[in-house]
Scaffold this active site. Sequence first.
Site, mmCIF file in Angstrom:
data_model
loop_
_atom_site.group_PDB
_atom_site.id
_atom_site.type_symbol
_atom_site.label_atom_id
_atom_site.label_comp_id
_atom_site.label_asym_id
_atom_site.label_seq_id
_atom_site.Cartn_x
_atom_site.Cartn_y
_atom_site.Cartn_z
ATOM 1 N N HIS A 179 0.839 -1.197 0.000
ATOM 2 C CA HIS A 179 0.000 0.000 0.000
ATOM 3 C C HIS A 179 0.871 1.243 0.000
ATOM 4 O O HIS A 179 2.104 1.149 0.008
ATOM 5 C CB HIS A 179 -1.011 -0.040 1.147
ATOM 6 C CG HIS A 179 -0.415 -0.129 2.523
ATOM 7 N ND1 HIS A 179 0.487 0.785 3.009
ATOM 8 C CD2 HIS A 179 -0.586 -1.033 3.528
ATOM 9 C CE1 HIS A 179 0.822 0.474 4.238
ATOM 10 N NE2 HIS A 179 0.196 -0.647 4.583
ATOM 11 N N HIS A 197 3.831 1.441 2.569
ATOM 12 C CA HIS A 197 5.059 0.719 2.200
ATOM 13 C C HIS A 197 5.788 1.493 1.098
ATOM 14 O O HIS A 197 7.004 1.638 1.116
ATOM 15 C CB HIS A 197 4.753 -0.678 1.644
ATOM 16 C CG HIS A 197 3.917 -1.545 2.538
ATOM 17 N ND1 HIS A 197 2.714 -2.064 2.147
ATOM 18 C CD2 HIS A 197 4.134 -2.003 3.797
ATOM 19 C CE1 HIS A 197 2.210 -2.813 3.129
ATOM 20 N NE2 HIS A 197 3.051 -2.787 4.139
ATOM 21 N N CYS A 252 0.250 -11.750 19.984
ATOM 22 C CA CYS A 252 -0.604 -11.372 18.849
ATOM 23 C C CYS A 252 0.043 -11.934 17.594
ATOM 24 O O CYS A 252 1.172 -11.560 17.245
ATOM 25 C CB CYS A 252 -0.761 -9.861 18.718
ATOM 26 S SG CYS A 252 -1.563 -9.431 17.148
ATOM 27 N N CYS A 268 0.835 -9.274 14.854
ATOM 28 C CA CYS A 268 2.047 -8.469 15.102
ATOM 29 C C CYS A 268 3.283 -9.343 15.153
ATOM 30 O O CYS A 268 4.385 -8.837 15.069
ATOM 31 C CB CYS A 268 1.999 -7.761 16.441
ATOM 32 S SG CYS A 268 0.738 -6.535 16.624
ATOM 33 N N CYS A 273 -5.425 -7.082 20.972
ATOM 34 C CA CYS A 273 -4.192 -6.423 20.531
ATOM 35 C C CYS A 273 -4.524 -4.966 20.206
ATOM 36 O O CYS A 273 -5.495 -4.699 19.503
ATOM 37 C CB CYS A 273 -3.656 -7.140 19.301
ATOM 38 S SG CYS A 273 -2.575 -6.107 18.306
ATOM 39 N N HIS A 317 -4.277 -4.553 16.182
ATOM 40 C CA HIS A 317 -5.183 -5.300 15.306
ATOM 41 C C HIS A 317 -6.585 -5.482 15.876
ATOM 42 O O HIS A 317 -7.489 -5.924 15.190
ATOM 43 C CB HIS A 317 -4.573 -6.662 14.957
ATOM 44 C CG HIS A 317 -3.311 -6.536 14.179
ATOM 45 N ND1 HIS A 317 -2.073 -6.490 14.767
ATOM 46 C CD2 HIS A 317 -3.111 -6.381 12.849
ATOM 47 C CE1 HIS A 317 -1.158 -6.337 13.840
ATOM 48 N NE2 HIS A 317 -1.750 -6.262 12.671
ATOM 49 N N LYS A 363 -4.036 5.022 10.764
ATOM 50 C CA LYS A 363 -3.018 4.255 10.065
ATOM 51 C C LYS A 363 -3.734 3.248 9.156
ATOM 52 O O LYS A 363 -4.758 2.688 9.551
ATOM 53 C CB LYS A 363 -2.147 3.511 11.077
ATOM 54 C CG LYS A 363 -1.020 2.757 10.408
ATOM 55 C CD LYS A 363 -0.017 2.203 11.403
ATOM 56 C CE LYS A 363 1.191 1.643 10.675
ATOM 57 N NZ LYS A 363 1.252 0.207 10.596
ATOM 58 N N LYS A 384 -5.591 -3.555 7.208
ATOM 59 C CA LYS A 384 -6.619 -4.395 6.594
ATOM 60 C C LYS A 384 -7.924 -4.269 7.357
ATOM 61 O O LYS A 384 -8.993 -4.200 6.773
ATOM 62 C CB LYS A 384 -6.173 -5.861 6.637
ATOM 63 C CG LYS A 384 -5.237 -6.228 5.514
ATOM 64 C CD LYS A 384 -4.918 -7.713 5.565
ATOM 65 C CE LYS A 384 -3.579 -7.977 4.908
ATOM 66 N NZ LYS A 384 -2.944 -9.209 5.313
HETATM 67 N N1 MSP Z 1 8.514 -6.972 8.488
HETATM 68 C C1 MSP Z 1 8.604 -5.898 9.393
HETATM 69 C C2 MSP Z 1 9.874 -5.111 9.180
HETATM 70 C C3 MSP Z 1 11.129 -5.898 9.325
HETATM 71 S S1 MSP Z 1 12.519 -4.935 8.955
HETATM 72 C C4 MSP Z 1 13.805 -5.852 9.473
HETATM 73 C C5 MSP Z 1 7.423 -4.952 9.181
HETATM 74 N N2 MSP Z 1 6.868 -5.003 7.982
HETATM 75 S S2 MSP Z 1 5.616 -4.115 7.484
HETATM 76 O O1 MSP Z 1 5.201 -4.695 6.240
HETATM 77 O O2 MSP Z 1 4.637 -3.995 8.505
HETATM 78 O O3 MSP Z 1 6.205 -2.765 7.062
HETATM 79 C C6 MSP Z 1 6.701 -1.865 7.945
HETATM 80 C C7 MSP Z 1 7.116 -0.571 7.266
HETATM 81 O O4 MSP Z 1 6.245 -0.166 6.194
HETATM 82 C C8 MSP Z 1 7.006 0.568 8.253
HETATM 83 O O5 MSP Z 1 8.073 0.644 9.137
HETATM 84 C C9 MSP Z 1 6.976 1.731 7.326
HETATM 85 O O6 MSP Z 1 8.266 1.975 6.866
HETATM 86 C C10 MSP Z 1 6.081 1.226 6.210
HETATM 87 N N3 MSP Z 1 4.680 1.517 6.500
HETATM 88 C C11 MSP Z 1 3.657 0.639 6.732
HETATM 89 N N4 MSP Z 1 2.513 1.335 6.936
HETATM 90 C C12 MSP Z 1 2.762 2.646 6.862
HETATM 91 C C13 MSP Z 1 1.994 3.815 6.901
HETATM 92 N N5 MSP Z 1 0.698 3.813 7.095
HETATM 93 N N6 MSP Z 1 2.634 4.976 6.694
HETATM 94 C C14 MSP Z 1 3.968 5.045 6.414
HETATM 95 N N7 MSP Z 1 4.704 3.967 6.393
HETATM 96 C C15 MSP Z 1 4.164 2.773 6.680
HETATM 97 O O7 MSP Z 1 7.108 -4.214 10.081
#
Ligand code: MSP
Length: 511
Positions: free
Chosen positions: A18, A21, A126, A129, A144, A147, A295, A298
Amino acid sequence: MAHFYVTTPIYYVNDVPHIGHAYTTITADALARWHRLLGDDVFFLTGTDEHGLKVQRAADTKGLTPRQHADQTSERFREAWRLLDISNDDFIRTTEPRHYEAVQTLLQAVYDNGWIELGTYEGLYCVSCEAYYNEDDLLPGNLCPIHRRPVELFKEDNYFFKLSAFQQPLLDWYASHPEMVQPDSKRNEAIGLIRQGLQDISISRTSINWGVPVPWDPGHVFYVWYDALINYATAVGYGSDRQRFDTWWPAVHHLIGKDILRFHCVYWPAMLLAAGEAPPRHVHVHGFLLVGGEKMSKTAFNQIAPADLVPEFGVDGYRYHFLRDQAFGPDGEFSYEGMVARYNADLANNLGNLLSRVATVVAKQCGGVGPAPAPDSALAAVAASVWSAARAGWERVAPSDALEATWRLVRETNSALEAAQPWKLQPGPEVDAVMGDALEALRIVALLASPAIPKSSEEIWRRIGLTGAVGPLDRQRLPAAAEWGGYPGGLPVEKGTPLFPRIKPPYNADR
Ligand code: MSP
């Protein structure tokens, strides 16, 4: 040669990519591109995080092995990054053999150094998480907090990392590396977490088998987070090529969202210290992109995918918006209307208009051949100050400032054209002087904006005739290439269709 190593978090393979990311990934991409322009040796890493119970369960539901499931879902991230013109040098998957080797080597070193011991863990977990929670942190009904789903009671033999022993070493490390975590508020948050006191942490599981086996006790697999963090070391040769590792490490730039600060700013440096390695040199923490004040998740049904926006705004319109409008650091609210407004103002009106005006006047009054700029043009001084502001912006991971500075040159050039009104003048030296300056300004803008809008910058470069005479844009080297006077003149200038067609209301009538 300077080295620049930049990473994104590795994304959970279960998630659908999304705009959150994509935000981190585009920022890393723009930084990588900026450093390539500086002539640095760049290594830009992204990838997917593929172990853990959540993945195992998702695979079970689909009747697939976890690996088959991860093969399918990991591809969605690669697709998204192709769509967004992401120039990563590597894409790491935590299920690759090279990663198993690195994880086992690093954690074996921590074990051999005496920082890992066996214990029993009982706690509320969780699965979404992949984390244990203290009861105090849960919502009523043992939900959680992220979630809003019930946590589960887990009890198992675990290996524990003696994080508690690293409280003082970490504080010392922070004291001697004050620049490590940016912005300062996030560094203070990390130091605050360490000062509160650190508990030993459980780093292995026996209840699942979808993970990297613990080398000294293969009945256990490492808990997904401790395997995941090591990806940053794996990709530059940890455990297989010491020389390569030492080339890139520890001068890394980790880009992360604020949700994973504790892992990157407390656990990861401690693990590295325990393994006898240096902690990462830079961690840049940004806020969340919020949709409707929340934020994306899903469960909140508020996720927006890059592919929802790219058809309307184009790849560069998409990239520009997030880099320019969502400052790196604080939370930012995503707004479709804001995105349209920014696109129309900066891309369609300012930059797009400048390009088409210049091409039209050069076609009519200069016979389609671009004149050379004047060395003493008033715009030369603007370009010089824009260059230093843009450089400072990229250097402190503030793409919005860097782009704001770059667009000053666009606006000043448009103003200069409006003042001189070359379209009303007879062909001759006066028109040539104005147009030469405008072409030179466009050349510098294309260069400085290229980390954000790579394809459009290349198109500008091509249309003003530079690709053949000066060479491809990505071969230019800063700072020399940003100096006033690089447009040689005598080049064919092409009139084309609008680079950024204006987006007109009703914007999204059919959504
Ligand atoms: N897999 C772990 C990270 C491991 S790194 C060794 C994880 N993954 S995640 O898919 O949840 O992605 C986390 C990262 O995606 C966040 O730290 C951020 O950089 C980005 N984002 C996810 N949602 C976001 C927003 N709503 N806004 C901005 N960035 C976000 O955690």
